[in-house]
Design an enzyme around this catalytic site. Structure first.
Site, PDB file in Angstrom:
ATOM      1  CB  CYS A 105      -1.389 -12.138 -11.031  1.00 40.54           C
ATOM      2  SG  CYS A 105       0.492 -11.951  -9.929  1.00 40.54           S
TER       3      CYS A 105
ATOM      4  CG  ASP B  17      -3.243   4.003  -6.465  1.00 42.68           C
ATOM      5  OD1 ASP B  17      -2.770   2.962  -5.844  1.00 42.68           O
ATOM      6  OD2 ASP B  17      -4.458   3.634  -5.659  1.00 42.68           O
TER       7      ASP B  17
ATOM      8  CG  ASN C 210       3.741   2.135   1.027  1.00 48.09           C
ATOM      9  OD1 ASN C 210       4.238   2.598   1.921  1.00 48.09           O
ATOM     10  ND2 ASN C 210       2.618   2.121   0.483  1.00 48.09           N
TER      11      ASN C 210
ATOM     12  CG  HIS D  16       2.323  -7.731  -7.777  1.00 46.96           C
ATOM     13  ND1 HIS D  16       2.432  -8.975  -8.862  1.00 46.96           N
ATOM     14  CD2 HIS D  16       3.140  -7.474  -8.263  1.00 46.96           C
ATOM     15  CE1 HIS D  16       2.194  -9.261  -9.946  1.00 46.96           C
ATOM     16  NE2 HIS D  16       3.381  -7.740  -9.667  1.00 46.96           N
TER      17      HIS D  16
ATOM     18  CG  HIS E 290       2.523  -2.524  -5.551  1.00 44.41           C
ATOM     19  ND1 HIS E 290       2.211  -3.193  -4.796  1.00 44.41           N
ATOM     20  CD2 HIS E 290       1.863  -1.458  -4.501  1.00 44.41           C
ATOM     21  CE1 HIS E 290       1.362  -3.093  -3.735  1.00 44.41           C
ATOM     22  NE2 HIS E 290       2.015  -1.542  -3.517  1.00 44.41           N
TER      23      HIS E 290
HETATM   24  P1  DGP Z   1      -0.154  -0.084  -1.120  1.00 43.93           P
HETATM   25  O1  DGP Z   1      -0.730   0.427   0.152  1.00 43.93           O
HETATM   26  O2  DGP Z   1       1.520  -0.212  -1.068  1.00 43.93           O
HETATM   27  O3  DGP Z   1       0.308  -2.182  -0.780  1.00 43.93           O
HETATM   28  O4  DGP Z   1      -0.500  -0.083  -2.411  1.00 43.93           O
HETATM   29  C1  DGP Z   1      -1.648  -0.739  -2.782  1.00 43.93           C
HETATM   30  C2  DGP Z   1      -2.385   0.189  -3.474  1.00 43.93           C
HETATM   31  O5  DGP Z   1      -3.572  -0.645  -4.726  1.00 43.93           O
HETATM   32  C3  DGP Z   1      -3.292   0.925  -2.967  1.00 43.93           C
HETATM   33  O6  DGP Z   1      -3.335   2.768  -3.582  1.00 43.93           O
HETATM   34  C4  DGP Z   1      -4.354   1.107  -3.884  1.00 43.93           C
HETATM   35  C5  DGP Z   1      -3.962   0.408  -4.649  1.00 43.93           C
HETATM   36  N1  DGP Z   1      -5.701  -0.922  -4.938  1.00 43.93           N
HETATM   37  C6  DGP Z   1      -5.986  -1.953  -4.697  1.00 43.93           C
HETATM   38  N2  DGP Z   1      -6.755  -2.717  -5.033  1.00 43.93           N
HETATM   39  C7  DGP Z   1      -6.898  -1.489  -6.858  1.00 43.93           C
HETATM   40  C8  DGP Z   1      -7.195  -2.126  -7.854  1.00 43.93           C
HETATM   41  O7  DGP Z   1      -8.547  -3.400  -7.765  1.00 43.93           O
HETATM   42  N3  DGP Z   1      -7.710  -1.581  -8.673  1.00 43.93           N
HETATM   43  C9  DGP Z   1      -5.932  -0.216  -8.571  1.00 43.93           C
HETATM   44  N4  DGP Z   1      -5.870  -0.020  -9.912  1.00 43.93           N
HETATM   45  N5  DGP Z   1      -5.768  -0.127  -7.797  1.00 43.93           N
HETATM   46  C10 DGP Z   1      -6.105  -0.994  -6.478  1.00 43.93           C
END
Ligand code: DGP
Length: 113
Positions: free
Chosen positions: A7, A30, A86, A97, A99
């Site tokens: 968010c 990511d 996931n 959240h 995704h």
């Molecule tokens: P999941 O494991 O499916 O909940 O994926 C979460 C993803 O979010 C993981 O691949 C890394 C990404 N992520 C975590 N923190 C940040 C962030 O601050 N910025 C970005 N761009 N991605 C992030």
């Protein structure tokens, strides 16, 4: 939601490399890419995950899924891509959240797990 990382990214409070935005969804790179193209597609409205989509307008869910094709074209993923969501602890969901991970830019393996 005030204490949700995604968010805050959607609101611009935390910087991200945005690749797509429409009325319902937001997509950004990511931070830990698992492929040359690794983009997270998220609904702008906060819902915790795939088990909570009844709280989301169908248009928002559709926008997230339809954004995949748009982003794949932008990223020149003509040879294909994978969309992953996931859900929960066994799937290693780390951000609560909803995704979708869009992965591409190299040959992905057949192994899903
Ligand atoms: P999941 O494991 O499916 O909940 O994926 C979460 C993803 O979010 C993981 O691949 C890394 C990404 N992520 C975590 N923190 C940040 C962030 O601050 N910025 C970005 N761009 N991605 C992030």
């Amino acid at each position: 939601m005030t204490d949700c990382l995604f968010c805050k990214i959607i609101a611009g409070e935390i910087p991200s490399a945005k690749v797509h935005e429409d009325d319902y969804c937001f997509a950004f790179r990511d931070v830990h890419p698992a492929a040359p193209a690794h983009i997270l597609i998220v609904p702008k409205q906060h819902v915790g995950g795939l088990n909570n989509t009844e709280l989301l307008p169908d248009a928002a869910l559709a926008a997230c899924l339809r954004a995949a094709k748009t982003i794949a074209a932008q990223e020149k993923l003509a040879d294909g891509y994978r969309l992953v969501c996931n859900c929960g602890a066994h799937a290693c969901q780390s951000v609560q959240h909803l995704h979708f991970h869009l992965l591409g830019g190299r040959q992905l393996t057949e192994k899903m797990g």
